[in-house]
Design an enzyme around this catalytic site. Structure first.
Site, mmCIF file in Angstrom:
data_model
loop_
_atom_site.group_PDB
_atom_site.id
_atom_site.type_symbol
_atom_site.label_atom_id
_atom_site.label_comp_id
_atom_site.label_asym_id
_atom_site.label_seq_id
_atom_site.Cartn_x
_atom_site.Cartn_y
_atom_site.Cartn_z
ATOM 1 N N LYS A 117 120.770 10.789 -23.535
ATOM 2 C CA LYS A 117 121.619 10.999 -24.742
ATOM 3 C C LYS A 117 122.758 9.766 -24.789
ATOM 4 O O LYS A 117 122.889 9.343 -23.433
ATOM 5 C CB LYS A 117 122.095 12.055 -25.131
ATOM 6 C CG LYS A 117 121.059 13.297 -25.619
ATOM 7 C CD LYS A 117 121.626 14.737 -25.726
ATOM 8 C CE LYS A 117 120.789 15.647 -26.481
ATOM 9 N NZ LYS A 117 121.267 16.833 -26.745
ATOM 10 N N TYR B 41 116.423 16.015 -35.898
ATOM 11 C CA TYR B 41 116.843 17.142 -35.776
ATOM 12 C C TYR B 41 116.994 17.753 -37.240
ATOM 13 O O TYR B 41 117.936 18.340 -37.651
ATOM 14 C CB TYR B 41 118.554 17.092 -35.412
ATOM 15 C CG TYR B 41 118.641 16.685 -33.979
ATOM 16 C CD1 TYR B 41 118.427 17.749 -32.914
ATOM 17 C CD2 TYR B 41 119.099 15.466 -33.384
ATOM 18 C CE1 TYR B 41 118.689 17.527 -31.846
ATOM 19 C CE2 TYR B 41 119.588 15.412 -31.928
ATOM 20 C CZ TYR B 41 119.180 16.506 -31.398
ATOM 21 O OH TYR B 41 119.465 16.378 -29.912
ATOM 22 N N ASN C 280 125.951 17.143 -23.767
ATOM 23 C CA ASN C 280 124.574 17.703 -22.492
ATOM 24 C C ASN C 280 123.581 16.975 -22.182
ATOM 25 O O ASN C 280 122.537 17.172 -21.672
ATOM 26 C CB ASN C 280 124.060 19.151 -23.223
ATOM 27 C CG ASN C 280 123.162 18.957 -24.428
ATOM 28 O OD1 ASN C 280 122.987 17.824 -24.740
ATOM 29 N ND2 ASN C 280 122.662 20.186 -24.642
ATOM 30 N N HIS D 288 117.850 15.379 -23.911
ATOM 31 C CA HIS D 288 117.123 16.085 -24.847
ATOM 32 C C HIS D 288 115.612 16.148 -24.346
ATOM 33 O O HIS D 288 115.232 15.314 -23.593
ATOM 34 C CB HIS D 288 117.016 15.324 -26.100
ATOM 35 C CG HIS D 288 115.729 15.899 -26.917
ATOM 36 N ND1 HIS D 288 115.876 16.880 -27.727
ATOM 37 C CD2 HIS D 288 114.259 15.408 -27.240
ATOM 38 C CE1 HIS D 288 114.618 17.167 -28.339
ATOM 39 N NE2 HIS D 288 113.999 16.218 -27.995
ATOM 40 N N GLU E 54 107.513 14.580 -31.914
ATOM 41 C CA GLU E 54 108.757 13.799 -31.654
ATOM 42 C C GLU E 54 108.239 12.332 -30.820
ATOM 43 O O GLU E 54 108.928 11.274 -31.524
ATOM 44 C CB GLU E 54 109.627 14.374 -30.529
ATOM 45 C CG GLU E 54 110.288 15.494 -31.163
ATOM 46 C CD GLU E 54 110.988 16.411 -30.236
ATOM 47 O OE1 GLU E 54 111.690 17.487 -30.680
ATOM 48 O OE2 GLU E 54 111.062 16.268 -28.823
HETATM 49 N N1 UDP Z 1 123.729 21.774 -30.124
HETATM 50 C C1 UDP Z 1 125.057 21.584 -30.207
HETATM 51 N N2 UDP Z 1 125.791 22.824 -30.625
HETATM 52 C C2 UDP Z 1 125.099 23.941 -30.674
HETATM 53 C C3 UDP Z 1 123.574 24.027 -30.430
HETATM 54 C C4 UDP Z 1 123.157 22.870 -30.237
HETATM 55 O O1 UDP Z 1 125.939 20.520 -30.203
HETATM 56 O O2 UDP Z 1 125.466 25.164 -30.923
HETATM 57 C C5 UDP Z 1 123.119 20.045 -29.798
HETATM 58 C C6 UDP Z 1 123.046 20.258 -28.417
HETATM 59 O O3 UDP Z 1 123.149 18.522 -28.334
HETATM 60 C C7 UDP Z 1 121.581 20.353 -28.390
HETATM 61 C C8 UDP Z 1 120.973 20.171 -29.589
HETATM 62 O O4 UDP Z 1 121.938 20.339 -30.566
HETATM 63 O O5 UDP Z 1 121.118 19.707 -26.988
HETATM 64 C C9 UDP Z 1 119.738 20.736 -29.907
HETATM 65 O O6 UDP Z 1 119.856 21.910 -29.779
HETATM 66 P P1 UDP Z 1 118.561 23.039 -29.123
HETATM 67 O O7 UDP Z 1 118.850 24.217 -29.373
HETATM 68 O O8 UDP Z 1 117.339 22.349 -29.713
HETATM 69 O O9 UDP Z 1 118.892 22.657 -27.673
HETATM 70 P P2 UDP Z 1 118.060 22.047 -26.572
HETATM 71 O O10 UDP Z 1 116.692 21.901 -27.138
HETATM 72 O O11 UDP Z 1 118.563 20.533 -26.737
HETATM 73 O O12 UDP Z 1 118.440 22.573 -25.159
HETATM 74 MG MG MG Z 2 115.568 21.735 -28.803
#
Ligand code: UDP
Ligand code: MG
Length: 125
Positions: free
Chosen positions: A3, A43, A103, A106, A117
């Site tokens: 990211k 997303y 975080n 991805h 994707e």
């Molecule tokens: N995200 C966020 N706030 C939240 C949940 C998700 O900003 O409360 C963002 C974060 O960057 C996350 C992404 O949305 O990595 C996708 O969410 P997902 O639940 O798919 O998590 P991941 O698969 O990335 O662990």
């Molecule tokens: Mg995810």
């Protein structure tokens, strides 16, 4: 995908290194700043979060395709929990990040998602 915050912080090499050292094979890589249109498709169900769209479009990302046995499951374990506060030390998020909104990485959550994707992020333009 590495990211924008990880690119800005100079963590590209460290993240790639972890996947290489584990034994996975890098088969495609792209460095570019994603458009809002692409991010909204990626997303889809979360694209109503303006902060997420702004963060992900704030600079270039490194999109990659990694290949190997159980890559999706292992890759998710190497990344750590979505909220870095819950990500264990030794994971990428656990070692290098603090909050969900930054975080740093991805990873696809299933093979089916990965196929979608990859088609989206590596489409010929
Ligand atoms: N995200 C966020 N706030 C939240 C949940 C998700 O900003 O409360 C963002 C974060 O960057 C996350 C992404 O949305 O990595 C996708 O969410 P997902 O639940 O798919 O998590 P991941 O698969 O990335 O662990
Ligand atoms: Mg995810």
């Amino acid at each position: 995908m590495i990211k924008p915050d990880a690119v800005q912080r100079g963590l590209v090499g460290e993240i790639i290194k972890r996947f290489e050292m584990k034994g996975f094979k890098l088969i495609a890589m792209k460095f570019f700043r994603p458009t809002q249109e692409l991010l909204q498709q990626h997303y889809a169900e979360r694209s109503f979060f303006p902060a997420l769209m702004e963060y992900m479009g704030s600079g270039p990302v490194v999109s990659m395709v990694w290949e190997g046995l159980n890559i999706v499951r292992s890759g998710r374990q190497m990344m750590g929990a979505t909220n870095p506060a819950n990500a264990l030390p030794g994971t990428i998020r656990g070692d290098f990040s603090i909050q969900t909104g930054r975080n740093i990485i991805h990873g696809s959550d299933a093979v089916e998602t990965a196929n979608k994707e990859i088609a989206l992020w590596f489409a010929e333009t």
